[in-house]
Design an enzyme around this catalytic site. Structure first.
Site, PDB file in Angstrom:
ATOM      1  N   GLN A 135     -12.989  11.594  -6.729  1.00 16.01           N
ATOM      2  CA  GLN A 135     -12.472  12.007  -8.208  1.00 16.01           C
ATOM      3  C   GLN A 135     -12.013  12.445  -9.387  1.00 16.01           C
ATOM      4  O   GLN A 135     -13.251  12.797 -10.317  1.00 16.01           O
ATOM      5  CB  GLN A 135     -11.237  11.114  -8.016  1.00 16.01           C
TER       6      GLN A 135
ATOM      7  N   LYS B  84      -4.646   5.938  -3.136  1.00 18.08           N
ATOM      8  CA  LYS B  84      -4.731   6.843  -1.852  1.00 18.08           C
ATOM      9  C   LYS B  84      -5.722   6.235  -0.795  1.00 18.08           C
ATOM     10  O   LYS B  84      -5.510   6.544   0.096  1.00 18.08           O
ATOM     11  CB  LYS B  84      -6.087   7.944  -2.023  1.00 18.08           C
TER      12      LYS B  84
ATOM     13  N   ASP C 266      -9.997  18.019   0.379  1.00 22.31           N
ATOM     14  CA  ASP C 266      -8.942  18.151  -1.306  1.00 22.31           C
ATOM     15  C   ASP C 266      -8.782  19.980  -1.493  1.00 22.31           C
ATOM     16  O   ASP C 266      -8.447  20.243  -1.699  1.00 22.31           O
ATOM     17  CB  ASP C 266     -10.199  18.567  -2.385  1.00 22.31           C
TER      18      ASP C 266
END
Ligand code: GUN
Length: 283
Positions: free
Chosen positions: A97, A53, A120
């Site tokens: 995460q 990422k 997200d």
């Protein structure tokens, strides 16, 4: 092989190039889009994911800051870090995460992220916005699947889409996006009585279960579009999806490979969401 391949690598490269152009325009106005990533503990798979990422972000001109927190970080300490990032105007997107260590309450952590920085798309406000058709961040995996359908010019209106899987991250938001595009949507899951009876009627199948060979050739209507979200390992340790690709490709009209299908698109859509967070913040 009768199916045409939907190449996630090629499409993701195109998306990244569009993001890079828009980042350049933002930078010309003095705005540096910035994604803050929090990684708690040392889960090996998570380390690989966050590294990619960061690399994707930097490749497209986005700034990405990876903050590693120890595995024994308390809920209070993590919430305090999120509060500080929420308050920092130089940070446009926040990603924690997952999975988090077991002593942490992941849902409470997600709810602590300011919805306008929830790149997200996991916050209840983002899920609710998707449900009622308001603007908000879309979870990256189903968002990437929609881009793949768009890339082949597929008109979902009146089509029957079957989603296999009902997770908050993929299955449920996927169903909402397909519905918003005027498909008739069926959601199948572990308690579905006769999965094949549903998938055989589908014009579009999205498999998001996390188990090999959930979708076999006999379960697919000839010409259907098959999107494989799965990321599994076969007996030889090779990466594979939820779909029996080698046989389904002879029945389907379109199919996504694993690897090189949905995975790269998920990563690309995170960049899109982060860019859009920065564009909205500076509008
Ligand atoms: N872990 C695996 N996939 C994801 C993702 O898309 N976002 C976050 N935050 N964690 C993950």
């Amino acid at each position: 092989m009768t199916a045409q391949l939907i190449d996630g690598n090629a499409l993701a490269a195109q998306v990244r190039s569009e993001v890079a152009h828009r980042v350049t325009a933002l930078k010309a106005r003095g705005v540096q889009p910035h994604l803050a990533i929090l990684l708690v503990g040392d889960n090996p798979a998570s380390q690989v994911y966050v590294r990619s990422k960061v690399a994707d972000s930097e490749q497209t001109g986005l700034q990405a800051t990876l903050e590693r927190l120890p595995a024994d970080t308390t809920q209070a300490a993590l919430l305090a870090r999120i509060a500080a990032l929420n308050a920092d105007p130089a940070v446009h997107g926040i990603l924690v995460q997952l999975p988090l260590p077991a002593h942490l309450d992941a849902q409470a952590v997600i709810e602590a992220i300011a919805p306008h920085k929830d790149v997200d798309g996991f916050h209840v406000a983002s899920a609710g916005a998707l449900m009622v058709g308001q603007s908000g961040f879309r979870p990256c995996t189903p968002y990437g699947c929609m881009k793949m359908l768009e890339s082949i010019g597929y008109d979902l209106r009146g089509k029957h889409a079957v989603v296999i899987g009902r997770s908050n991250i993929v299955g449920k938001p996927m169903a909402m996006m397909l519905l918003a595009a005027n498909a008739t949507v069926t959601i199948c899951h572990s308690a579905t009585a006769d999965l094949a009876s549903h998938t055989r009627q589908a014009d579009v199948i999205v498999a998001a279960v996390g188990k090999r060979h959930v979708l076999t050739a006999g379960m697919v209507k000839p010409g259907a579009v098959v999107i494989d979200v799965g990321m599994n390992r076969d007996d030889a340790g090779k990466l594979c999806g939820d779909v029996d690709f080698d046989r389904v490709k002879d029945v389907a009209g379109w199919i996504t490979p694993v690897p090189g299908g949905v995975g790269p698109m998920t990563r690309a859509m995170l960049l899109v969401n982060t860019l859009e967070a920065a564009e909205r913040a500076s509008a």
